[in-house]
Design a protein around this motif. Structure first.
Motif, PDB file in Angstrom:
ATOM      1  N   ASP A 100       2.595 -35.512  21.699  1.00 24.54           N
ATOM      2  CA  ASP A 100       1.723 -34.560  22.408  1.00 24.54           C
ATOM      3  C   ASP A 100       1.215 -35.180  23.715  1.00 24.54           C
ATOM      4  O   ASP A 100       1.186 -34.527  24.756  1.00 24.54           O
ATOM      5  CB  ASP A 100       0.522 -34.165  21.532  1.00 24.54           C
ATOM      6  CG  ASP A 100       0.902 -33.137  20.483  1.00 24.54           C
ATOM      7  OD1 ASP A 100       2.074 -32.710  20.448  1.00 24.54           O
ATOM      8  OD2 ASP A 100       0.027 -32.761  19.680  1.00 24.54           O
ATOM      9  N   TYR A 101       0.807 -36.457  23.630  1.00 23.59           N
ATOM     10  CA  TYR A 101       0.327 -37.151  24.831  1.00 23.59           C
ATOM     11  C   TYR A 101       1.456 -37.232  25.866  1.00 23.59           C
ATOM     12  O   TYR A 101       1.242 -36.983  27.061  1.00 23.59           O
ATOM     13  CB  TYR A 101      -0.168 -38.558  24.462  1.00 23.59           C
ATOM     14  CG  TYR A 101      -0.572 -39.371  25.671  1.00 23.59           C
ATOM     15  CD1 TYR A 101      -1.843 -39.239  26.229  1.00 23.59           C
ATOM     16  CD2 TYR A 101       0.327 -40.242  26.278  1.00 23.59           C
ATOM     17  CE1 TYR A 101      -2.214 -39.958  27.360  1.00 23.59           C
ATOM     18  CE2 TYR A 101      -0.024 -40.959  27.411  1.00 23.59           C
ATOM     19  CZ  TYR A 101      -1.290 -40.816  27.945  1.00 23.59           C
ATOM     20  OH  TYR A 101      -1.644 -41.518  29.074  1.00 23.59           O
ATOM     21  N   ALA A 102       2.649 -37.590  25.399  1.00 21.82           N
ATOM     22  CA  ALA A 102       3.777 -37.762  26.317  1.00 21.82           C
ATOM     23  C   ALA A 102       4.076 -36.455  27.048  1.00 21.82           C
ATOM     24  O   ALA A 102       4.315 -36.438  28.266  1.00 21.82           O
ATOM     25  CB  ALA A 102       5.018 -38.235  25.551  1.00 21.82           C
ATOM     26  N   LYS A 103       4.022 -35.350  26.306  1.00 22.24           N
ATOM     27  CA  LYS A 103       4.322 -34.062  26.948  1.00 22.24           C
ATOM     28  C   LYS A 103       3.231 -33.681  27.955  1.00 22.24           C
ATOM     29  O   LYS A 103       3.516 -33.100  28.997  1.00 22.24           O
ATOM     30  CB  LYS A 103       4.497 -32.982  25.874  1.00 22.24           C
ATOM     31  CG  LYS A 103       5.877 -33.097  25.204  1.00 22.24           C
ATOM     32  CD  LYS A 103       6.088 -32.073  24.117  1.00 22.24           C
ATOM     33  CE  LYS A 103       5.487 -32.553  22.812  1.00 22.24           C
ATOM     34  NZ  LYS A 103       5.859 -31.769  21.641  1.00 22.24           N
ATOM     35  N   THR A 111      -0.968 -33.369  14.380  1.00 26.57           N
ATOM     36  CA  THR A 111      -0.462 -34.571  15.050  1.00 26.57           C
ATOM     37  C   THR A 111      -0.275 -35.723  14.075  1.00 26.57           C
ATOM     38  O   THR A 111      -0.209 -36.872  14.488  1.00 26.57           O
ATOM     39  CB  THR A 111      -1.425 -35.036  16.155  1.00 26.57           C
ATOM     40  OG1 THR A 111      -2.706 -35.276  15.571  1.00 26.57           O
ATOM     41  CG2 THR A 111      -1.537 -34.019  17.249  1.00 26.57           C
ATOM     42  N   PHE A 112      -0.181 -35.425  12.827  1.00 24.54           N
ATOM     43  CA  PHE A 112      -0.119 -36.475  11.821  1.00 24.54           C
ATOM     44  C   PHE A 112       0.704 -35.905  10.679  1.00 24.54           C
ATOM     45  O   PHE A 112       0.209 -35.122   9.882  1.00 24.54           O
ATOM     46  CB  PHE A 112      -1.554 -36.797  11.367  1.00 24.54           C
ATOM     47  CG  PHE A 112      -1.677 -37.939  10.413  1.00 24.54           C
ATOM     48  CD1 PHE A 112      -1.517 -39.234  10.875  1.00 24.54           C
ATOM     49  CD2 PHE A 112      -1.958 -37.735   9.072  1.00 24.54           C
ATOM     50  CE1 PHE A 112      -1.643 -40.309  10.009  1.00 24.54           C
ATOM     51  CE2 PHE A 112      -2.087 -38.799   8.201  1.00 24.54           C
ATOM     52  CZ  PHE A 112      -1.929 -40.085   8.667  1.00 24.54           C
ATOM     53  N   ARG A 113       1.966 -36.254  10.651  1.00 27.04           N
ATOM     54  CA  ARG A 113       2.899 -35.589   9.753  1.00 27.04           C
ATOM     55  C   ARG A 113       3.555 -36.618   8.845  1.00 27.04           C
ATOM     56  O   ARG A 113       3.756 -37.772   9.226  1.00 27.04           O
ATOM     57  CB  ARG A 113       3.997 -34.894  10.581  1.00 27.04           C
ATOM     58  CG  ARG A 113       3.506 -33.980  11.712  1.00 27.04           C
ATOM     59  CD  ARG A 113       2.843 -32.728  11.196  1.00 27.04           C
ATOM     60  NE  ARG A 113       3.661 -32.030  10.221  1.00 27.04           N
ATOM     61  CZ  ARG A 113       4.632 -31.176  10.511  1.00 27.04           C
ATOM     62  NH1 ARG A 113       4.882 -30.891  11.777  1.00 27.04           N
ATOM     63  NH2 ARG A 113       5.334 -30.588   9.558  1.00 27.04           N
ATOM     64  N   GLU A 153       1.125 -37.364  17.526  1.00 30.63           N
ATOM     65  CA  GLU A 153       0.008 -37.498  18.473  1.00 30.63           C
ATOM     66  C   GLU A 153       0.514 -38.075  19.798  1.00 30.63           C
ATOM     67  O   GLU A 153       0.134 -37.620  20.882  1.00 30.63           O
ATOM     68  CB  GLU A 153      -1.077 -38.398  17.878  1.00 30.63           C
ATOM     69  CG  GLU A 153      -2.261 -38.613  18.801  1.00 30.63           C
ATOM     70  CD  GLU A 153      -3.398 -39.382  18.129  1.00 30.63           C
ATOM     71  OE1 GLU A 153      -4.458 -38.781  17.910  1.00 30.63           O
ATOM     72  OE2 GLU A 153      -3.232 -40.591  17.813  1.00 30.63           O
ATOM     73  N   VAL A 154       1.388 -39.079  19.706  1.00 28.09           N
ATOM     74  CA  VAL A 154       1.922 -39.696  20.924  1.00 28.09           C
ATOM     75  C   VAL A 154       2.857 -38.722  21.648  1.00 28.09           C
ATOM     76  O   VAL A 154       2.867 -38.646  22.877  1.00 28.09           O
ATOM     77  CB  VAL A 154       2.640 -41.021  20.597  1.00 28.09           C
ATOM     78  CG1 VAL A 154       3.140 -41.679  21.876  1.00 28.09           C
ATOM     79  CG2 VAL A 154       1.699 -41.971  19.855  1.00 28.09           C
ATOM     80  N   LEU A 163       2.227 -48.135  19.851  1.00 32.56           N
ATOM     81  CA  LEU A 163       1.687 -46.772  19.781  1.00 32.56           C
ATOM     82  C   LEU A 163       2.276 -46.042  18.571  1.00 32.56           C
ATOM     83  O   LEU A 163       3.401 -46.314  18.143  1.00 32.56           O
ATOM     84  CB  LEU A 163       2.008 -46.000  21.062  1.00 32.56           C
ATOM     85  CG  LEU A 163       0.987 -46.209  22.198  1.00 32.56           C
ATOM     86  CD1 LEU A 163       1.001 -47.621  22.700  1.00 32.56           C
ATOM     87  CD2 LEU A 163       1.241 -45.226  23.338  1.00 32.56           C
ATOM     88  N   ALA A 164       1.500 -45.138  18.040  1.00 33.03           N
ATOM     89  CA  ALA A 164       1.857 -44.279  16.891  1.00 33.03           C
ATOM     90  C   ALA A 164       1.557 -44.894  15.541  1.00 33.03           C
ATOM     91  O   ALA A 164       1.795 -44.255  14.517  1.00 33.03           O
ATOM     92  CB  ALA A 164       3.311 -43.787  16.925  1.00 33.03           C
TER      93      ALA A 164
END
Lengths: 309, 309
Positions: free
Chosen positions: B84-87, A106-108, B81-82, B48-49
């Motif tokens: 993933d949260y959104a999905k 999650t961190f690219r 990361e965001v 965010l992000a």
């Protein structure tokens, strides 16, 4: 290098430990002014600039001489933090951890070079490939060269004077063509590279190097087969078993905190707890004592930079 | 938007609070099915992000309905990361915080578009300009359009379905040409934008909007003149003084931890303690009670998206 690739290479080889391939008549120790059979050791922290947690642990280790050297992932989001440290600590031995991969979930991070100049280095999300195998399969050597050059130039533009180059997750060693680029760039910038001696020299690395270049006789990295409660023992054994020549112990330092846990989510190998263990071990008095008891001479990459000029 | 720019604009204007500029015959409340004089409120988390600390605080606030909406800095290192949260939370009201600036000292991000396609957006280090004023001075509108488009397309490619667009540090409002791009892109993607009503309409924003577009009557953002011990009082007063129409309270949420302290080093305004205070306030029972006592109707950007289609 961090290091699944090199670790797996090391693991396959039963350990990267190999001697006497050098074309040099003098040993590295002699070239540095030591007795020929001196046990030279670089203790090296990889992966600076990926996270504040990684940086703060690595800076502490550099400041307190738990490690002698470290290297920076230039596309890492915390590059400027490391550049500030480098400028405030001009004696710190900092190289560049040339990166063609971005492995966390999650961190690219992406390329330093313009994306449209290095499309073969990028996955569909526009970030560097997650695995070394994907680099080997997709990366065009001329784009690797552009990206390596961009990483070095960006670091220099921020006031970092690299002492050496090495390779994140071993991707520089993933194909003969990329390996040739890695050596070419190092020669062009007059920097030593992490060039591991591997029995039989399957990468034909020695053929690319000049007589002045230095190869590392033995590389020590923790691997996933080591149980957490045997962590210190693994490093103490490595120090005890060190042979004359040049060894590099590669560690990955960080604090097992919320940030690093999130960076390395779902990835226990080389994860945040792993990095905390590495930090706890390198900062322990037992390691310091083992280095003294075994007459280890700590060296830096900048010492090697001098002898390859 | 985070928000020095809008905050300073708000501050200059004694507060962004202005009514009755709408060309619509029906109020936004009516268009949403409420009584015409309803007090509508979006509580919105910006940024965010940018950091795991920011994300985790904002995700908690979204999950617990402390905020109704939030927006994402697409070039931020924690975008995945965001995503993933959104999905995992398809009902979460997430927009894009279109960014032309990268304001922190030791933690910088670049463009999403290829660097060589947007050179006027980048400082000498290759990252986005640190200040909105530098964007206004240097950014070419066609490159802004490319970058906005790249940010939207990258978010969508990662599975984020944005509910709205807004503007990091107000850079979309920094010149008439960039403002025109911001509105054009919003229309093209059929998304509502944060379009603040400002007395006298100095930005001539209403002239760019269609009859269907929605303007925000009042924007509330904390500013550096507020003492930390008056933080909750500031927001409670804002709720108590809300007028009929559409208000957006913009907050910046985070935990005052090592990561966020490092991101925001030497920058107390909008810094990590500031973001912890914002989190503490929005999660407090007093805010919840004030919203009920003052008959505030909470709305989301996706509600507005429906009425502009």
């Amino acid at each position: 290098m961090h290091c699944q690739k090199l670790a797996s290479l090391a693991f396959l080889l039963g350990f990267v430990s190999c001697q006497a391939l050098s074309a040099q008549t003098k040993t590295v120790a002699e070239r540095l002014g030591y007795q020929p059979d001196t046990k030279l050791l670089i203790i090296h922290a990889d992966d600076l600039a990926i996270a504040h947690s990684e940086d703060s642990a690595s800076f502490e280790a550099l400041d307190k001489n738990y490690v002698t050297s470290a290297s920076i992932i230039v596309p890492g989001p915390w590059l400027t933090e490391v550049a500030d440290y480098a400028k405030a600590h001009p004696d710190a031995d900092l190289g560049l951890h040339l990166a063609l991969t971005s492995e966390w979930k999650t961190f690219r991070w992406g390329s330093v070079e313009s994306k449209d100049k290095v499309p073969s280095l990028l996955d569909p999300a526009g970030t560097l490939w997650p695995l070394t195998e994907m680099v080997a399969k997709n990366a065009k050597p001329q784009e690797v060269e552009r990206e390596y050059r961009a990483q070095i130039e960006r670091a220099m533009a921020l006031g970092i004077h690299p002492t050496h180059l090495d390779t994140h997750m071993g991707s520089a060693l993933s194909t003969p063509e990329i390996l040739a680029v890695y050596v070419k760039i190092a020669h062009e910038f007059h920097l030593p590279i992490l060039a591991p001696k591997i029995p039989g020299d399957p990468l034909k690395l020695s053929a690319l190097l000049s007589d002045k270049d230095v190869m590392v006789d033995s590389v020590v990295i923790a691997n996933p087969t080591i149980q957490p409660d045997k962590w210190k023992e693994f490093y103490l054994d490595a120090i005890k078993n060190m042979k004359p020549g040049l060894t590099e112990i590669i560690v990955h330092l960080g604090h097992d905190d919320a940030e690093l846990q999130a960076v390395m989510v779902d990835h226990p190998d080389y994860g945040s707890a792993w990095r905390q263990r590495d930090f706890d071990v390198v900062s322990s008095p037992e390691i310091k004592k083992a280095l003294q008891d075994n007459h280890i001479v700590l060296v830096k990459w900048k010492d090697l930079r001098k002898i390859i000029q």
